[in-house]
Design an enzyme around this catalytic site. Structure first.
Site, PDB file in Angstrom:
ATOM      1  N   HIS A   1      -8.296  15.653 -27.420  1.00 14.50           N
ATOM      2  CA  HIS A   1      -7.766  16.312 -28.605  1.00 14.50           C
ATOM      3  C   HIS A   1      -6.254  16.368 -28.499  1.00 14.50           C
ATOM      4  O   HIS A   1      -5.664  17.432 -28.301  1.00 14.50           O
ATOM      5  CB  HIS A   1      -8.357  17.721 -28.745  1.00 14.50           C
ATOM      6  CG  HIS A   1      -9.853  17.730 -28.719  1.00 14.50           C
ATOM      7  ND1 HIS A   1     -10.604  18.852 -28.479  1.00 14.50           N
ATOM      8  CD2 HIS A   1     -10.754  16.733 -28.916  1.00 14.50           C
ATOM      9  CE1 HIS A   1     -11.896  18.543 -28.533  1.00 14.50           C
ATOM     10  NE2 HIS A   1     -12.015  17.264 -28.797  1.00 14.50           N
ATOM     11  N   ASN A   2      -5.636  15.209 -28.587  1.00 15.61           N
ATOM     12  CA  ASN A   2      -4.186  15.101 -28.524  1.00 15.61           C
ATOM     13  C   ASN A   2      -3.661  15.198 -29.936  1.00 15.61           C
ATOM     14  O   ASN A   2      -4.111  14.486 -30.828  1.00 15.61           O
ATOM     15  CB  ASN A   2      -3.793  13.753 -27.926  1.00 15.61           C
ATOM     16  CG  ASN A   2      -4.614  13.420 -26.683  1.00 15.61           C
ATOM     17  OD1 ASN A   2      -5.766  12.988 -26.779  1.00 15.61           O
ATOM     18  ND2 ASN A   2      -4.021  13.607 -25.530  1.00 15.61           N
TER      19      ASN A   2
END
Lengths: 586, 416, 274
Positions: A514-515
């Protein structure tokens, strides 16, 4: 010398979730759309066939389905005063490669952000005072509200066939759902997934200590489903090989299982695989994108002109492309000026292993089979005196019991040898874990830029990531872990192992993919790269999709919000195409 | 008066003369057809699935060259684009009707009944003309026809004169006054243009169908096209007219999904039939008699035991533990007439090679079953198919390892 | 920002020695081979290395009252296969320099592939054992072996450029993998690993069973190759659709041929062409 190709109306960089949605929407509007995917073609048969897909070594350990660092990676450091070094092995996150992108290998944990998440600065200052937000924390309001996005969350959920129990329909709180969620127009398209022994235990324990558990919204179909495009999906059979694997029976929502059967038949849509976009091309004015340059598998370079360019690649790659194409002002942490690379964020996660007294059969699982409490997420609780803002959910996820990687042993279990052998023998069938899935704020010195030393195979500098968890994240994570431990103690158990997230952010152990950030959306061109419609302020025919546009991350998996924003942007694109110009004037 | 009559006669004679002269230098009759004629022709050509056979894989549409395997060798379909030299551009409607009705081409050469003229013979002249009118509008493609690869004596076209004498009953369909208009329309379509019996009726050693047991199952290329007549177990007694219409129109119904060659038929042809025609076909098919009920012997318990294990390990993920499948997604195996067909080749083929559901307008998804050829050996496939054919109330003859080996070899040869 | 001086600089001599010793036995990409270890013998490990590996895995997951251990499960065969293939050669990993040792948060920064790590470290561990106990690792007592393994784990043994904790970590990781991976990769023979913990194998339907809380799942064990416990299925189609790091054993699990029987919609999507 790049060979110049005939112009297309819309070119998409990447062919994953966001590209599939944009392609479907814009081809419906009569546009001619081309998607360029750096990876290869993949489909349920033969690539995720039931004959071979449940192979933990091949896919989860050797990571066959992901991007290989030899082709694409970045350099990483915690702080500005360190030398950034290449991420040589995948660890903390697993970007995808190939058609369908991470939509093929995600778990299917699908969320809406909270209404307060979209106005975090305003909300926090109002409730707690301006001093609650440290000076170096660069959180900002999104420019859109939950109410703006609600119809689009709904659209994505009915595309995917999300299985869940609504908690708030039109303001009315419904039992069994999430009482903290934002109001929704209607329930989920499918009922929740079946319970398993572990989620049942969590549900009871959480209720016992006064929390509000509910089934996690799942992009794994609980029943056979025909989605909003008329595409038929199967039914999840709890095979326990969800994340990092393709789905063999059409029950996990992916571009392949939800959109391709309709999209790929359209004469005004085409795509090319093994085409890596290396540059966005601009005209002399710097205000108009003229198309992209890409390199095919044999190393031939092509110039693909287009009237409109949409970046639909993974969060990192979108920002990397902007930087190497010298579009927008690169962010400088010293001066605080610039927007490209600004406000990078992630997820702060921790976990608590629980070895129960009851047999759990963990190998019967699904990617989003989980029971969750949201009591400690967002601004759902009073942060006064806590020393942090934000929060996260606590979930008991039962995604599977894959023997190499999914061992949740109690504290003090020996690491190898006869003692370890006894521990796995005694505990494998009885052990599970809870995950604390915390938000990460944006900071002045967490950002993306270009590395001065290391290069990729096309000769471009690698993206450089400078990132660490700050005091806020550590305090928040500690708090969440403590709450999760309380729940764990309420489950009849013979061993618990609390594993808080401590120390500097490490790129080694897997956490989440979850960048977020680097091309933030917002109302102010000084602090955002795209406007509220995901259209570039500087270059009106350039749009950016995906979590690159998150100004900071919330305490949820991002895909649901990515899907909603994409549909929202598609609507805006339709208006734009009728009259191409900036949609927001400042 | 006499002068005027003489002038009229002269004019008539001149016109007749001109017409006569015109016929000797052939001018294709292209422009006499109305738009609705052409649409009708297009519809009929689709209903007959002509393009499918007359297009080679990756080849130019309608230009022929597709290999049609027969027990006697390979026959290649002809180029039926309006190309003057290599197609049928030089053919007039009379020539075309002769081919469709008698199996004889423009030069008088007999055609191999791999081209199903024994069925097309039942078509009305008007319908055949409409198809020709449509074909005349196609893009002409220059592609020389390939000679068939048949062993002697089948390579001798003169043999076909004998064959036709014995087996061709060249007659146009006559409606049965005792039946409804709907039934007759269905009969006309099935017995004629649809040429369903070409696969679904068993053939004798010379490749002629058994006229006395129409549509009670037959071999189509390598697989068995099941009985479409009555039969609770291995016929369509359990299907309603609506089921049949839905299957042909969308590719699947509650009982089955089109697989094998039939998937192609649905996708290219029957999904385009009008609702009225689909109903008519269904009415006709439901009236067909089935074969005498045969009780297959009980399968051996070793096969059943092994098959059960293989089913749980390999099939239950989609077809579910009780063989019920998933509605509209994965067909049921229990109480399936296709599964219990007299011959098991289709089931074996689907397991070895996989199967992709047809993509139709109504059902675009194309859900696909993977190939198990490399995962299961012949003995395992035999046990698995025996189990599937004999559990959940199914009852059908045991499948031998030899059945599987033979089919596997056929596929291996075909793919070379 | 000026680049910091390298914290670590690899001794050229050591690297070359390693490279020479390594290249002598360096095998090409394992995908394409079709012989099993069981039939054809080791593909990477030299006899001395093999002795070490067999001895080490026998301590890492020993045979005991709970049942057979890693050695019985064929984990040495697994490790040998893996090192001979793309995993061993770090195929797909970013190997561009310069190489600097960084913070532990920055991950692995050594220029050595897994195969090289084994090749370099095993003789050094044996040398350490000879120094201390006058015998190589494989000939030590179980107690001595355990002590050496603990010391490796704790970084207490000098293995030159490679921290001993790195080597131990790799060895333990590969041992666990071999013990718990599908038997088609050469380890987990007879489902020894899965039977120890109660993981039944790859199955795709638990719709009924998931609701039977607390009930044991009693189907026989199964692997990707079937229920045959000695399953190490050969595939002669090593060039399956995937050509990734997963095919170390030279046994691509099943050629994915897809139906020539149903011919509909066979679009071929061009790669990089118009």
């Amino acid at each position: 010398m790049a060979r110049r190709l005939p112009e297309v109306e819309v070119v998409l960089v990447g062919f994953g979730w966001t590209a599939s949605i944009i392609a479907q929407e814009l081809t419906d509007a009569g546009m001619e759309v081309l998607a360029l995917e750096r990876g290869g073609w993949r489909d349920t048969v033969p690539d995720f066939s039931v004959t071979h897909i449940q192979d933990e070594l091949r896919y989860a350990v050797r990571k066959e389905i992901f991007e290989q660092t030899a082709r694409q990676t970045l350099t990483f450091r915690n702080r500005v005063d360190q030398l950034a070094l290449p991420m040589r092995h995948l660890g903390s996150f697993n970007p995808a490669a190939g058609v369908g992108g991470a939509g093929v290998h995600w778990n299917g944990q699908n969320w809406r952000f909270l209404p307060t998440d979209f106005v975090i600065r305003t909300q926090t200052e109002q409730r707690y005072g301006k001093q609650m937000i440290p000076a170096d924390m660069t959180v900002q309001d999104w420019g859109v509200t939950y109410d703006d996005l609600e119809p689009y969350y709904d659209k994505f959920e009915y595309l995917c066939g999300i299985s869940g129990q609504a908690g708030n329909v039109g303001g009315k709180i419904l039992p069994g759902g999430n009482p903290f969620e934002g109001p929704r127009r209607r329930g989920y398209p499918l009922p929740p997934l079946n319970r398993c022994a572990a989620t049942e235990l969590f549900d009871k324990a959480a209720k016992d200590i006064g929390l509000h558990p509910f089934p996690a919204p799942a992009a794994n179909t609980s029943k056979p489903y025909v989605n909003s495009l008329g595409v038929q999906m199967g039914q999840c059979t709890y095979c326990g090989f969800c994340e990092w694997f393709g789905c063999a029976n059409y029950s996990k929502a992916s571009p392949q299982s939800t959109i391709f059967p309709v999209l790929l038949k359209k004469p005004n849509f085409s795509f090319r695989t093994h085409c890596a976009v290396t540059r966005i091309n601009m005209d002399g004015s710097g205000k108009r994108a003229t198309g992209v340059t890409y390199v095919d598998r044999d190393g031939n370079e092509f110039e693909q002109p287009a009237q409109m360019v949409v970046l639909c690649a993974f969060a990192h790659h979108n920002v990397h492309l902007l930087l190497v194409s010298k579009i927008g002002m690169p962010y400088d942490p010293v001066s605080g000026q610039g927007v490209v690379g600004r406000n990078y964020a992630y997820q702060v996660s921790s976990s608590v292993n629980v070895t129960c007294k009851e047999r759990l059969n963990p190998f019967m699982g699904a990617g989003a089979l989980g029971q969750v409490v949201d009591d400690f997420n967002g601004d759902n609780f009073d942060h006064t005196g806590k020393g942090f803002i934000g929060g996260g959910y606590i979930a008991l996820w039962n995604t599977g019991g894959r023997p190499i990687l999914q061992q949740y042993l109690p504290k003090g279990s020996p690491k190898w040898g006869a003692g370890w052998k006894k521990a796995v023998h005694d505990d494998y069938l009885y052990s599970t874990h809870m995950q604390c899935h915390g938000a990460v704020m944006s900071y002045r010195d967490n950002y993306l830029d270009l590395d001065p030393t290391y290069k990729d195979e096309y000769g471009n500098p690698l993206l450089r990531l400078t990132f660490d968890f700050k005091g806020n994240e550590h305090a928040m994570s500690k708090f969440l872990t403590e709450q999760a431990t309380r729940i764990a103690h309420a489950i009849p158990n013979r061993g618990i192992h609390s594993k808080p997230r401590e120390g500097d952010y490490s790129i080694v152990p897997y956490q989440t993919t979850h960048n977020t950030g680097g091309a933030a959306m917002g109302d102010d061109p000084r602090t955002s790269f795209v406007n509220r419609f995901l259209q570039s302020w500087d270059v009106p025919n350039l749009w950016v999709m995906g979590s690159s546009v998150f100004p900071q991350n919330a305490g949820y998996n991002p895909t649901g919000t990515v899907g909603a924003l994409t549909f929202w942007a598609a609507d805006a694109m339709r208006r734009y195409l009728r009259n191409p110009q900036p949609l927001v004037q400042v | 008066m006499k002068a005027r009559a003489a002038i009229v006669l002269l004019v008539v004679a001149l016109c007749g003369g001109v017409a006569f002269a015109a016929q000797q230098v052939y001018a294709p009759q292209k422009s006499h057809h109305t738009w609705s004629d052409l649409q009708r022709g297009r519809y009929l050509a689709q209903a007959g699935d002509c393009e499918s056979c007359h297009t080679a894989p990756n080849g130019q549409p309608w230009a022929g060259g597709r290999a049609v395997p027969t027990p006697f060798g390979i026959v290649y379909s002809m180029n039926i684009t309006p190309d003057q030299d290599t197609g049928i551009g030089a053919w007039n409607s009379e020539d075309f009707y002769k081919a469709m009705h008698e199996g004889v081409d423009r030069e008088g050469k007999r055609l191999y009944p791999a081209f199903p003229y024994p069925w097309y013979t039942h078509m009305t002249r008007g319908d055949v003309d409409a198809i020709k009118a449509y074909l005349d509008t196609l893009k002409p493609v220059h592609q020389v026809n390939r000679a068939p690869e048949l062993g002697w004596p089948f390579s001798m076209r003169s043999m076909l004169a004998v064959w036709d004498k014995l087996y061709l009953h060249a007659d146009t369909f006559t409606p049965d006054p005792k039946q409804s208009a709907q039934w007759n329309r269905g009969a006309y379509l099935v017995q004629g243009l649809g040429h369903c019996g070409a696969c679904h009726t068993s053939k004798n050693f010379l490749g002629a169908v058994d006229r006395h047991h129409p549509m009670q199952g037959g071999f189509a290329e390598h697989v068995f096209a099941p009985n479409l007549g009555a039969g609770q177990r291995d016929g369509l007694s359990g299907w309603s007219e609506q089921d049949i219409a839905q299957y042909l129109g969308t590719g699947m119904n509650a009982h089955a999904t089109a697989a094998g060659p039939m998937a192609e038929v649905v996708q290219q042809s029957t999904q385009h039939l009008t609702q009225a025609d689909l109903k008519a076909v269904a009415v006709y098919i439901k009236s067909l008699a089935g074969p005498e009920a045969s009780g297959p012997g009980a399968p051996d318990s070793d096969s059943m035991r092994e098959g059960e294990g293989l089913y749980v390990d390999d099939c239950a993920g989609c077809h579910m533990e009780g063989g019920e499948g998933i509605a509209h997604a994965f067909p049921p195996l229990r109480e399936s007439s296709a599964i219990q067909a007299a011959q098991p080749q289709l089931l074996i083929a689907v397991i070895l090679e996989g199967a992709r559901s047809p993509t139709t307008k109504a059902k675009p998804s194309g859900l696909t079953m993977p190939a198990f050829a490399d995962k299961l050996d012949d003995a395992q496939v035999a046990a698995l198919t025996t189990y599937i054919r004999n559990t959940w109330g199914n009852k059908a003859a045991q499948v031998s390892q030899g059945d599987v080996s033979k089919l596997r070899k056929t596929f291996a040869t075909a793919s070379q | 920002m000026a680049a910091a001086a390298p914290v670590f600089s690899l001794s050229r001599r050591t690297f070359l020695i390693g490279a020479v010793a390594f290249s002598a036995s360096l095998l090409l990409d394992g995908c394409g081979g079709s012989s099993t270890n069981a039939a054809g013998g080791p593909r990477f490990l030299q006899p001395g290395e093999r002795d070490f590996v067999r001895a080490a895995i026998a301590r890492l997951i020993p045979q005991d009252a709970l049942g057979p251990g890693a050695l019985q499960a064929g984990v040495d065969v697994f490790i040998d296969s893996q090192l001979a293939g793309p995993f061993g050669q770090a195929a797909g990993q970013y190997m561009q320099g310069p190489f600097h040792l960084g913070a532990k948060e920055q991950g692995y920064q050594l220029p050595f592939t897994p195969a090289q790590v084994y090749r370099l470290c095993i003789p050094r561990v044996d040398q350490h054992c000879r120094n201390k106990h006058r015998a190589p690792f494989a000939q030590l007592t179980a107690q001595q072996q355990d002590a050496v393994l603990h010391d490796l784990e704790d970084g207490k043994i000098d293995l030159g450029e490679i921290p001993s904790a790195n080597f131990f970590g790799l060895l333990w990781q590969n041992t666990k993998e071999g013990f718990f991976a599908d038997p088609i990769y050469g380890g987990n023979r007879h489902f020894i690993g899965w039977k120890l913990i109660g993981f039944n194998g790859p199955r795709y339907n638990y719709v009924q069973e998931i609701g039977r809380f607390g009930k044991a799942y009693t189907q026989p064990y199964v692997g990707l190759g079937g229920r045959d416990p000695v399953m190490c299925r050969l595939s002669d189609s090593a060039t399956g659709r995937f050509h990734g790091p997963g095919c170390e054993a030279g046994r691509m699990p099943f050629k994915q041929s897809y139906g020539s029987l149903t011919t509909t919609n066979n679009r071929v999507y061009p790669a990089g062409h118009l």
